[in-house]
Design a protein around this motif. Structure first.
Motif, PDB file in Angstrom:
ATOM      1  N   SER A  19     -32.673  -8.465   2.380  1.00 47.98           N
ATOM      2  CA  SER A  19     -33.791  -8.544   3.314  1.00 47.98           C
ATOM      3  C   SER A  19     -33.266  -8.023   4.657  1.00 47.98           C
ATOM      4  CB  SER A  19     -34.261  -9.982   3.437  1.00 47.98           C
ATOM      5  OG  SER A  19     -33.158 -10.785   3.769  1.00 47.98           O
ATOM      6  N   GLY A  20     -34.151  -7.549   5.477  1.00 53.33           N
ATOM      7  CA  GLY A  20     -33.712  -6.928   6.739  1.00 53.33           C
ATOM      8  C   GLY A  20     -33.907  -5.436   6.626  1.00 53.33           C
ATOM      9  N   GLN A  21     -33.829  -4.756   7.724  1.00 55.24           N
ATOM     10  CA  GLN A  21     -34.123  -3.322   7.774  1.00 55.24           C
ATOM     11  C   GLN A  21     -32.893  -2.516   8.137  1.00 55.24           C
ATOM     12  OE1 GLN A  21     -37.290  -1.964   7.249  1.00 55.24           O
ATOM     13  NE2 GLN A  21     -37.847  -4.016   6.588  1.00 55.24           N
ATOM     14  N   ASP A  22     -32.047  -3.081   8.979  1.00 54.36           N
ATOM     15  CA  ASP A  22     -30.947  -2.283   9.527  1.00 54.36           C
ATOM     16  C   ASP A  22     -29.833  -2.120   8.515  1.00 54.36           C
ATOM     17  OD1 ASP A  22     -32.386  -2.326  11.831  1.00 54.36           O
ATOM     18  OD2 ASP A  22     -31.353  -4.126  12.592  1.00 54.36           O
ATOM     19  N   VAL A  23     -29.226  -0.949   8.575  1.00 54.57           N
ATOM     20  CA  VAL A  23     -28.091  -0.700   7.695  1.00 54.57           C
ATOM     21  C   VAL A  23     -26.843  -1.219   8.407  1.00 54.57           C
ATOM     22  CG1 VAL A  23     -26.755   1.062   6.506  1.00 54.57           C
ATOM     23  CG2 VAL A  23     -29.234   1.298   6.693  1.00 54.57           C
ATOM     24  N   GLU A  24     -26.364  -2.363   7.931  1.00 55.91           N
ATOM     25  CA  GLU A  24     -25.171  -2.976   8.535  1.00 55.91           C
ATOM     26  C   GLU A  24     -24.184  -3.314   7.426  1.00 55.91           C
ATOM     27  OE1 GLU A  24     -26.811  -6.305  10.504  1.00 55.91           O
ATOM     28  OE2 GLU A  24     -27.329  -5.183  12.325  1.00 55.91           O
ATOM     29  N   TYR A  25     -22.896  -3.312   7.816  1.00 55.93           N
ATOM     30  CA  TYR A  25     -21.866  -3.610   6.811  1.00 55.93           C
ATOM     31  C   TYR A  25     -21.409  -5.072   6.935  1.00 55.93           C
ATOM     32  CZ  TYR A  25     -17.610  -3.269   4.035  1.00 55.93           C
ATOM     33  OH  TYR A  25     -16.636  -3.485   3.091  1.00 55.93           O
ATOM     34  N   HIS A  26     -22.029  -5.947   6.104  1.00 60.49           N
ATOM     35  CA  HIS A  26     -21.639  -7.361   6.089  1.00 60.49           C
ATOM     36  C   HIS A  26     -21.535  -7.800   4.631  1.00 60.49           C
ATOM     37  CE1 HIS A  26     -22.071  -7.895  10.329  1.00 60.49           C
ATOM     38  NE2 HIS A  26     -23.365  -7.594  10.326  1.00 60.49           N
ATOM     39  N   PRO A  27     -20.363  -7.600   3.996  1.00 63.19           N
ATOM     40  CA  PRO A  27     -20.250  -7.899   2.560  1.00 63.19           C
ATOM     41  C   PRO A  27     -20.667  -9.326   2.210  1.00 63.19           C
ATOM     42  CG  PRO A  27     -18.295  -6.745   3.334  1.00 63.19           C
ATOM     43  CD  PRO A  27     -19.115  -7.045   4.545  1.00 63.19           C
ATOM     44  N   GLY A  28     -20.414 -10.298   3.069  1.00 61.17           N
ATOM     45  CA  GLY A  28     -20.745 -11.694   2.764  1.00 61.17           C
ATOM     46  C   GLY A  28     -22.245 -11.933   2.737  1.00 61.17           C
ATOM     47  N   SER A  29     -22.934 -11.528   3.800  1.00 58.67           N
ATOM     48  CA  SER A  29     -24.360 -11.866   3.902  1.00 58.67           C
ATOM     49  C   SER A  29     -25.273 -10.745   3.415  1.00 58.67           C
ATOM     50  CB  SER A  29     -24.690 -12.210   5.354  1.00 58.67           C
ATOM     51  OG  SER A  29     -24.315 -11.133   6.190  1.00 58.67           O
ATOM     52  N   ARG A  30     -24.760  -9.507   3.346  1.00 58.37           N
ATOM     53  CA  ARG A  30     -25.603  -8.376   2.895  1.00 58.37           C
ATOM     54  C   ARG A  30     -24.882  -7.611   1.790  1.00 58.37           C
ATOM     55  NH1 ARG A  30     -28.410  -6.932   7.821  1.00 58.37           N
ATOM     56  NH2 ARG A  30     -29.537  -5.378   6.629  1.00 58.37           N
ATOM     57  N   PRO A  31     -24.665  -8.272   0.637  1.00 56.52           N
ATOM     58  CA  PRO A  31     -23.819  -7.664  -0.402  1.00 56.52           C
ATOM     59  C   PRO A  31     -24.372  -6.373  -1.002  1.00 56.52           C
ATOM     60  CG  PRO A  31     -24.891  -9.651  -1.250  1.00 56.52           C
ATOM     61  CD  PRO A  31     -25.193  -9.592   0.224  1.00 56.52           C
ATOM     62  N   GLY A  32     -25.705  -6.251  -1.085  1.00 57.07           N
ATOM     63  CA  GLY A  32     -26.292  -5.059  -1.703  1.00 57.07           C
ATOM     64  C   GLY A  32     -26.010  -3.816  -0.880  1.00 57.07           C
ATOM     65  N   VAL A  33     -26.284  -3.892   0.410  1.00 55.79           N
ATOM     66  CA  VAL A  33     -26.058  -2.738   1.286  1.00 55.79           C
ATOM     67  C   VAL A  33     -24.551  -2.467   1.412  1.00 55.79           C
ATOM     68  CG1 VAL A  33     -26.330  -1.894   3.647  1.00 55.79           C
ATOM     69  CG2 VAL A  33     -28.216  -3.087   2.530  1.00 55.79           C
ATOM     70  N   ALA A  34     -23.769  -3.540   1.496  1.00 52.49           N
ATOM     71  CA  ALA A  34     -22.311  -3.365   1.619  1.00 52.49           C
ATOM     72  C   ALA A  34     -21.763  -2.621   0.389  1.00 52.49           C
ATOM     73  CB  ALA A  34     -21.628  -4.717   1.765  1.00 52.49           C
ATOM     74  N   ASN A  35     -22.301  -2.954  -0.783  1.00 53.13           N
ATOM     75  CA  ASN A  35     -21.838  -2.293  -2.008  1.00 53.13           C
ATOM     76  C   ASN A  35     -22.138  -0.794  -1.949  1.00 53.13           C
ATOM     77  OD1 ASN A  35     -20.769  -2.240  -4.664  1.00 53.13           O
ATOM     78  ND2 ASN A  35     -22.810  -2.401  -5.548  1.00 53.13           N
ATOM     79  N   LEU A  36     -23.349  -0.445  -1.513  1.00 52.67           N
ATOM     80  CA  LEU A  36     -23.698   0.980  -1.401  1.00 52.67           C
ATOM     81  C   LEU A  36     -22.788   1.669  -0.381  1.00 52.67           C
ATOM     82  CD1 LEU A  36     -27.610   0.721  -1.437  1.00 52.67           C
ATOM     83  CD2 LEU A  36     -26.170   1.732  -3.225  1.00 52.67           C
TER      84      LEU A  36
END
Ligand code: AQP
Length: 333
Positions: free
Chosen positions: A230-247
């Motif tokens: 959830s969220g819009q910004d592309v940020e690198y946070h493996p703990g809280s944003r694992p999907g985007v971090a993986n990409l």
């Protein structure tokens, strides 16, 4: 003396991007040039869970072919199939007499997989408990100094070290003590549909898994449909944003750019996914092309594996014979 490296891939499914980024690529780009390296299709390890014999045979050949297609060069390293070299099973039994029941039951992989098997109403094969000992034999038979693995395997390399130290203390110095090494990025590529679990080739649903032999449009589709957070910004946070971090980590592994820095380049998930898909396709294209050539020449792959097994046998036999003598078995004469 040149350092020795051993690593392997289990033929439990089609090879994935995780296998390539977490293991194979480093074998090709670094290990085979810097060490006396052995890379094995560890087929005995594919028999610890329910399996189809014909499929294991097919996947073993495919894994070996992909290892060569990815760039392992038989002139630089030894590529072979584990079951072609008896020394693995010979040494495994000796190490079973060194390991304890308690330490094997503590292995995380055993705990997780045995729970899963029981939940699915399947019986748990004894080899699921003992396979880390076979893995120790794979490594110790060759006197490997380093074992490049993804982080899911580090506990097994720790066990290997413990067994080697214990054996050496009890029966005299026989084994070199190995250590696990991990790649700097993409040590753990996550499933695109469930970014909290590893992209594993034996997993049932393939929707979140990129296979090295997937067609280009399938790769694109899987990446475009990857679960984001959830969220819009592309940020690198493996703990809280694992999907985007993986990409971001996958893109980073493909481009050599830092994932944090890449996060700053993108304003939308869609753009990030599009570039990641193209970067992955670019990375896989030469492997797929070479694979097609090798499939057309199966005799060549057979010959590489035959020679590899011969070389591996010669390397392993003196150490395994020494372990047999040290533990008290009468030499055959
Ligand atoms: N997702 C991954 N990210 C990074 N490295 C990975 N490796 C596997 N998956 C990833 C590394 O690839 C090497 C060979 O893997 P393997 O054949 O031992 O395991 P697997 O591909 O994970 O196959 P399975 O059958 O699906 O394994 P399980 O059931 O154990 O999860 C290793 O160096 C591994 O770390």
């Amino acid at each position: 003396m040149m350092k020795r490296i051993f690593s392997g891939i289990k033929p439990t499914g089609h090879l994935t991007l995780g296998n390539y980024l977490g293991a194979l690529r480093r074998w090709v780009e670094a290990d085979q040039h810097q060490a006396d390296a052995l890379f094995s299709v560890v087929d005995l390890h594919a028999l610890t869970v329910d399996h189809d014999p014909a499929r294991v045979r097919r996947l073993s050949r495919q894994a070996a072919t992909l290892m060569l297609a990815a760039g392992l060069d038989p002139a630089l390293c030894t590529v072979f199939v584990q079951s072609h070299v008896d020394e693995h099973a010979r040494l495994s039994y000796i190490l079973e007499c060194t390991a304890t029941d308690g330490e094997l039951r503590r292995m995380i992989q055993y705990k997780e997989k045995s729970v899963r098997a029981r939940a699915a109403g399947q019986s748990v094969r004894l080899s699921l408990l003992t396979y880390p000992v076979l893995m120790a034999a794979d490594i110790l038979a060759y006197g490997a100094d380093e074992v490049p693995v993804g982080e899911d395997q580090t506990q097994h390399v720790e066990l290997t070290r413990d067994l080697a130290v214990r054996f050496n203390q009890r029966y005299g110095h026989t084994f070199r003590i190995p250590r696990a090494t991990q790649p700097p990025v993409a040590a753990r590529v996550m499933d695109l549909q469930d970014p909290t679990s590893k992209m594993g080739k034996s997993h049932e649903s393939g929707a979140g898994i990129i296979y090295l032999l997937d067609e280009a449009d399938v790769v694109r589709k899987k990446i475009m449909r990857a679960v984001t957070d959830s969220g819009q910004d592309v940020e690198y946070h493996p703990g809280s944003r694992p999907g985007v971090a993986n990409l971001l980590e996958i893109l980073s592994a493909c481009t050599g750019r830092n994932p944090k820095e890449l996060a700053g380049v993108y304003e939308s998930y869609g753009a990030l996914k599009k570039d990641t898909a193209e970067a992955v396709l670019e990375l896989l294209r030469p492997i797929r092309e070479r694979h097609a050539e090798l499939v057309a020449d199966p005799g060549h792959v057979d010959e590489v594996l035959r020679k590899g097994a011969g070389r591996a046998r010669e390397m392993a036999r003196p150490t395994v014979d020494a372990a047999y003598r040290a533990i008290g078995l009468l030499p055959a004469g």
